[in-house]
Design a protein around this motif. Sequence first.
Motif, PDB file in Angstrom:
ATOM      1  N   TYR A 156       0.797  -1.174   0.035  1.00  0.00           N
ATOM      2  CA  TYR A 156      -0.002  -0.112  -0.057  1.00  0.00           C
ATOM      3  C   TYR A 156       0.817   1.315   0.018  1.00  0.00           C
ATOM      4  O   TYR A 156       1.818   1.473   0.891  1.00  0.00           O
ATOM      5  CB  TYR A 156      -0.935   0.017   1.135  1.00  0.00           C
ATOM      6  CG  TYR A 156      -1.944  -0.998   1.272  1.00  0.00           C
ATOM      7  CD1 TYR A 156      -3.127  -0.873   0.514  1.00  0.00           C
ATOM      8  CD2 TYR A 156      -1.560  -2.341   1.773  1.00  0.00           C
ATOM      9  CE1 TYR A 156      -3.982  -2.018   0.325  1.00  0.00           C
ATOM     10  CE2 TYR A 156      -2.291  -3.560   1.594  1.00  0.00           C
ATOM     11  CZ  TYR A 156      -3.766  -3.144   0.858  1.00  0.00           C
ATOM     12  OH  TYR A 156      -4.673  -4.183   0.833  1.00  0.00           O
ATOM     13  N   VAL A 157       0.599   2.123  -0.948  1.00  0.00           N
ATOM     14  CA  VAL A 157       1.283   3.358  -1.038  1.00  0.00           C
ATOM     15  C   VAL A 157       0.592   4.519  -0.581  1.00  0.00           C
ATOM     16  O   VAL A 157      -0.471   4.671  -0.837  1.00  0.00           O
ATOM     17  CB  VAL A 157       1.728   3.690  -2.481  1.00  0.00           C
ATOM     18  CG1 VAL A 157       2.697   4.956  -2.553  1.00  0.00           C
ATOM     19  CG2 VAL A 157       2.681   2.507  -3.131  1.00  0.00           C
ATOM     20  N   LEU A 158       1.162   4.917   0.720  1.00  0.00           N
ATOM     21  CA  LEU A 158       0.490   6.020   1.134  1.00  0.00           C
ATOM     22  C   LEU A 158       0.989   7.601   0.944  1.00  0.00           C
ATOM     23  O   LEU A 158       2.434   7.849   0.900  1.00  0.00           O
ATOM     24  CB  LEU A 158       0.693   6.005   3.024  1.00  0.00           C
ATOM     25  CG  LEU A 158       0.380   4.743   3.528  1.00  0.00           C
ATOM     26  CD1 LEU A 158       0.859   4.720   4.920  1.00  0.00           C
ATOM     27  CD2 LEU A 158      -1.119   4.430   3.404  1.00  0.00           C
ATOM     28  N   GLY A 159       0.038   8.489   0.514  1.00  0.00           N
ATOM     29  CA  GLY A 159       0.461   9.635   0.312  1.00  0.00           C
ATOM     30  C   GLY A 159       0.159  10.586   1.677  1.00  0.00           C
ATOM     31  O   GLY A 159      -1.110  10.318   2.254  1.00  0.00           O
ATOM     32  N   VAL A 160       1.120  11.198   2.229  1.00  0.00           N
ATOM     33  CA  VAL A 160       0.958  11.819   3.524  1.00  0.00           C
ATOM     34  C   VAL A 160       1.515  13.170   3.439  1.00  0.00           C
ATOM     35  O   VAL A 160       2.351  13.698   3.000  1.00  0.00           O
ATOM     36  CB  VAL A 160       1.546  10.966   4.743  1.00  0.00           C
ATOM     37  CG1 VAL A 160       1.226   9.563   4.716  1.00  0.00           C
ATOM     38  CG2 VAL A 160       3.238  10.971   4.565  1.00  0.00           C
ATOM     39  N   GLU A 161       0.600  14.180   4.004  1.00  0.00           N
ATOM     40  CA  GLU A 161       0.862  15.527   4.198  1.00  0.00           C
ATOM     41  C   GLU A 161       1.570  15.976   5.341  1.00  0.00           C
ATOM     42  O   GLU A 161       1.145  15.292   6.525  1.00  0.00           O
ATOM     43  CB  GLU A 161      -0.490  16.169   4.019  1.00  0.00           C
ATOM     44  CG  GLU A 161      -0.444  17.720   4.357  1.00  0.00           C
ATOM     45  CD  GLU A 161      -1.953  18.393   4.302  1.00  0.00           C
ATOM     46  OE1 GLU A 161      -1.776  19.498   4.178  1.00  0.00           O
ATOM     47  OE2 GLU A 161      -2.743  17.566   4.586  1.00  0.00           O
ATOM     48  N   ILE A 162       2.765  16.673   5.238  1.00  0.00           N
ATOM     49  CA  ILE A 162       3.260  17.143   6.660  1.00  0.00           C
ATOM     50  C   ILE A 162       2.585  18.010   7.280  1.00  0.00           C
ATOM     51  O   ILE A 162       2.279  19.252   6.656  1.00  0.00           O
ATOM     52  CB  ILE A 162       4.911  17.458   6.439  1.00  0.00           C
ATOM     53  CG1 ILE A 162       5.550  16.479   5.736  1.00  0.00           C
ATOM     54  CG2 ILE A 162       5.423  17.985   7.476  1.00  0.00           C
ATOM     55  CD1 ILE A 162       6.787  16.708   5.225  1.00  0.00           C
ATOM     56  N   VAL A 163       2.109  17.951   8.588  1.00  0.00           N
ATOM     57  CA  VAL A 163       1.207  18.905   9.205  1.00  0.00           C
ATOM     58  C   VAL A 163       2.415  19.698  10.072  1.00  0.00           C
ATOM     59  O   VAL A 163       2.115  20.840  10.214  1.00  0.00           O
ATOM     60  CB  VAL A 163       0.253  18.166  10.228  1.00  0.00           C
ATOM     61  CG1 VAL A 163      -0.415  19.073  11.157  1.00  0.00           C
ATOM     62  CG2 VAL A 163      -0.831  17.283   9.440  1.00  0.00           C
ATOM     63  N   GLN A 164       3.237  19.046  10.664  1.00  0.00           N
ATOM     64  CA  GLN A 164       4.163  19.750  11.610  1.00  0.00           C
ATOM     65  C   GLN A 164       5.465  18.952  11.361  1.00  0.00           C
ATOM     66  O   GLN A 164       5.365  17.714  11.778  1.00  0.00           O
ATOM     67  CB  GLN A 164       3.650  20.005  12.973  1.00  0.00           C
ATOM     68  CG  GLN A 164       4.521  20.814  13.855  1.00  0.00           C
ATOM     69  CD  GLN A 164       4.013  20.738  15.378  1.00  0.00           C
ATOM     70  OE1 GLN A 164       2.850  20.506  15.565  1.00  0.00           O
ATOM     71  NE2 GLN A 164       4.768  21.191  16.254  1.00  0.00           N
ATOM     72  N   PHE A 165       6.795  19.784  11.380  1.00  0.00           N
ATOM     73  CA  PHE A 165       8.035  18.852  11.592  1.00  0.00           C
ATOM     74  C   PHE A 165       8.149  19.122  13.155  1.00  0.00           C
ATOM     75  O   PHE A 165       7.930  19.988  13.843  1.00  0.00           O
ATOM     76  CB  PHE A 165       9.262  19.618  11.018  1.00  0.00           C
ATOM     77  CG  PHE A 165       8.963  19.391   9.425  1.00  0.00           C
ATOM     78  CD1 PHE A 165       9.657  18.346   8.996  1.00  0.00           C
ATOM     79  CD2 PHE A 165       8.519  20.400   8.702  1.00  0.00           C
ATOM     80  CE1 PHE A 165       9.566  18.464   7.433  1.00  0.00           C
ATOM     81  CE2 PHE A 165       8.553  20.505   7.434  1.00  0.00           C
ATOM     82  CZ  PHE A 165       9.006  19.338   6.703  1.00  0.00           C
ATOM     83  N   ASN A 166       8.662  17.863  13.783  1.00  0.00           N
ATOM     84  CA  ASN A 166       9.228  17.749  15.191  1.00  0.00           C
ATOM     85  C   ASN A 166      10.237  18.092  15.419  1.00  0.00           C
ATOM     86  O   ASN A 166      11.210  18.005  14.584  1.00  0.00           O
ATOM     87  CB  ASN A 166       8.572  16.428  15.633  1.00  0.00           C
ATOM     88  CG  ASN A 166       6.821  15.962  15.575  1.00  0.00           C
ATOM     89  OD1 ASN A 166       6.296  17.071  15.376  1.00  0.00           O
ATOM     90  ND2 ASN A 166       6.600  14.749  15.523  1.00  0.00           N
TER      91      ASN A 166
END
Length: 96
Positions: free
Chosen positions: A86-96
């Motif tokens: 499964y290939v997830l496309g993820v959006e960065i909400v915040q860098f930790n």
Amino acid sequence: MLHEDKRRFMRMMVNAEAKISVLQQQLTLVGKCLDLSATGLSIAVEQPLEVDTILDIHIDSSSASIPPLNAHTKVVRCAQDEQGQYVLGVEIVQFN
């Protein structure tokens, strides 16, 4: 500037191990980061995740001069590829 695939930021091919914490399920997965941009990344994993799932992602750096990536993200896409991953496309909400 828009690129050929209509993305606002260029994607960089990465091919690195990603440690993924699924916060709502207290689940940890290991996947492969396929590519990375300023606002998101694509990760191949063994099981599907629902859109809007919140993840913490950690990717170690292979260079001492580049820090590891630690980010709080949200799944925006999940599709199965030809190999069954499964290939997830993820959006960065915040860098930790």
